[in-house]
Scaffold this motif. Structure first.
Motif, PDB file in Angstrom:
ATOM      1  N   ASP A  12       5.603   4.031  -0.850  1.00 34.07           N
ATOM      2  CA  ASP A  12       5.692   3.763  -2.288  1.00 34.07           C
ATOM      3  C   ASP A  12       7.094   3.320  -2.686  1.00 34.07           C
ATOM      4  OD1 ASP A  12       3.015   4.431  -2.547  1.00 34.07           O
ATOM      5  OD2 ASP A  12       3.404   6.410  -3.412  1.00 34.07           O
ATOM      6  N   GLU A  13       8.112   3.971  -2.126  1.00 39.63           N
ATOM      7  CA  GLU A  13       9.499   3.614  -2.435  1.00 39.63           C
ATOM      8  C   GLU A  13       9.819   2.206  -1.948  1.00 39.63           C
ATOM      9  OE1 GLU A  13      13.505   3.836  -3.719  1.00 39.63           O
ATOM     10  OE2 GLU A  13      11.683   4.876  -4.334  1.00 39.63           O
ATOM     11  N   VAL A  14       9.401   1.875  -0.738  1.00 41.74           N
ATOM     12  CA  VAL A  14       9.667   0.534  -0.190  1.00 41.74           C
ATOM     13  C   VAL A  14       8.920  -0.514  -1.002  1.00 41.74           C
ATOM     14  CG1 VAL A  14       9.340  -0.987   1.797  1.00 41.74           C
ATOM     15  CG2 VAL A  14      10.239   1.317   2.115  1.00 41.74           C
ATOM     16  N   SER A  15       7.683  -0.239  -1.331  1.00 37.97           N
ATOM     17  CA  SER A  15       6.891  -1.178  -2.119  1.00 37.97           C
ATOM     18  C   SER A  15       7.568  -1.460  -3.463  1.00 37.97           C
ATOM     19  CB  SER A  15       5.486  -0.611  -2.339  1.00 37.97           C
ATOM     20  OG  SER A  15       4.689  -1.535  -3.016  1.00 37.97           O
ATOM     21  N   ARG A  16       8.178  -0.449  -4.033  1.00 42.60           N
ATOM     22  CA  ARG A  16       8.864  -0.583  -5.312  1.00 42.60           C
ATOM     23  C   ARG A  16      10.150  -1.404  -5.175  1.00 42.60           C
ATOM     24  NH1 ARG A  16      12.907   1.670  -7.969  1.00 42.60           N
ATOM     25  NH2 ARG A  16      13.452   3.195  -6.381  1.00 42.60           N
ATOM     26  N   LEU A  30      -0.249   0.497   3.339  1.00 37.19           N
ATOM     27  CA  LEU A  30       0.012   1.723   4.089  1.00 37.19           C
ATOM     28  C   LEU A  30      -0.066   2.934   3.167  1.00 37.19           C
ATOM     29  CD1 LEU A  30       0.589   1.627   7.111  1.00 37.19           C
ATOM     30  CD2 LEU A  30       3.000   1.956   6.603  1.00 37.19           C
ATOM     31  N   GLY A  31       0.558   2.827   2.003  1.00 38.97           N
ATOM     32  CA  GLY A  31       0.515   3.931   1.040  1.00 38.97           C
ATOM     33  C   GLY A  31      -0.919   4.275   0.640  1.00 38.97           C
ATOM     34  N   SER A  32      -1.708   3.249   0.371  1.00 39.04           N
ATOM     35  CA  SER A  32      -3.109   3.445  -0.001  1.00 39.04           C
ATOM     36  C   SER A  32      -3.913   4.050   1.153  1.00 39.04           C
ATOM     37  CB  SER A  32      -3.710   2.108  -0.419  1.00 39.04           C
ATOM     38  OG  SER A  32      -5.094   2.223  -0.625  1.00 39.04           O
ATOM     39  N   ASP A  33      -3.708   3.512   2.363  1.00 34.41           N
ATOM     40  CA  ASP A  33      -4.436   4.027   3.521  1.00 34.41           C
ATOM     41  C   ASP A  33      -4.047   5.464   3.841  1.00 34.41           C
ATOM     42  OD1 ASP A  33      -5.795   1.655   3.736  1.00 34.41           O
ATOM     43  OD2 ASP A  33      -4.722   0.944   5.504  1.00 34.41           O
TER      44      ASP A  33
END
Length: 135
Positions: A12-16, A30-33
């Protein structure tokens, strides 16, 4: 598990923070999975009256702190390297569980989830190579 909760927090942090659309998409997936795996694993262990911790474990917390403090140019590289290590650990665990696990429900979960995690490994390797070429 703790590991999936921690990995989700890092993803989540990287996606942000990332500007790289491929890494952003991978981190979001990845976060969702990992959230889906957490839910699936919880449904397997609940009948056993085992609880899964929800805090971020030390290893993932360390990675989370590290990526929060890294320059954006190095963010993708550090994240993908950590993702590769994490994914390889999960694959080894699932394969061991499939081969010699004692609980049929956990074995079934590992069998069903292993292809998803192997897909993560393939994608992480591909993205890591692409990011490495840019640096």
């Amino acid at each position: 598990s703790q590991s999936t909760a921690g990995a989700k927090a890092v993803a989540d942090e990287v996606s942000r923070r990332t500007a790289n659309p491929d890494v952003k998409s991978f981190a979001a997936r990845l976060g969702s999975d990992y959230a889906t795996m957490q839910t699936g694993l919880s449904s397997v262990v609940m009948p056993m009256q085992t609880t899964l911790p929800h805090e971020v474990p030390a290893k993932e917390l360390s990675t989370l702190i590290e990526i929060q403090n890294v320059r954006p140019q190095r963010l993708e590289q550090k994240y993908l390297k950590a993702s590769l290590k994490q994914t390889i650990r999960i694959i080894k665990y699932f394969k061991a569980e499939i081969k010699s696990g004692r609980d049929p429900a956990i074995q079934k979960f590992a069998i069903e989830t292993l292809p998803v995690v192997e897909g993560h490994l393939e994608k992480a390797r591909s993205l890591y190579r692409a990011v490495e070429k840019k640096t």
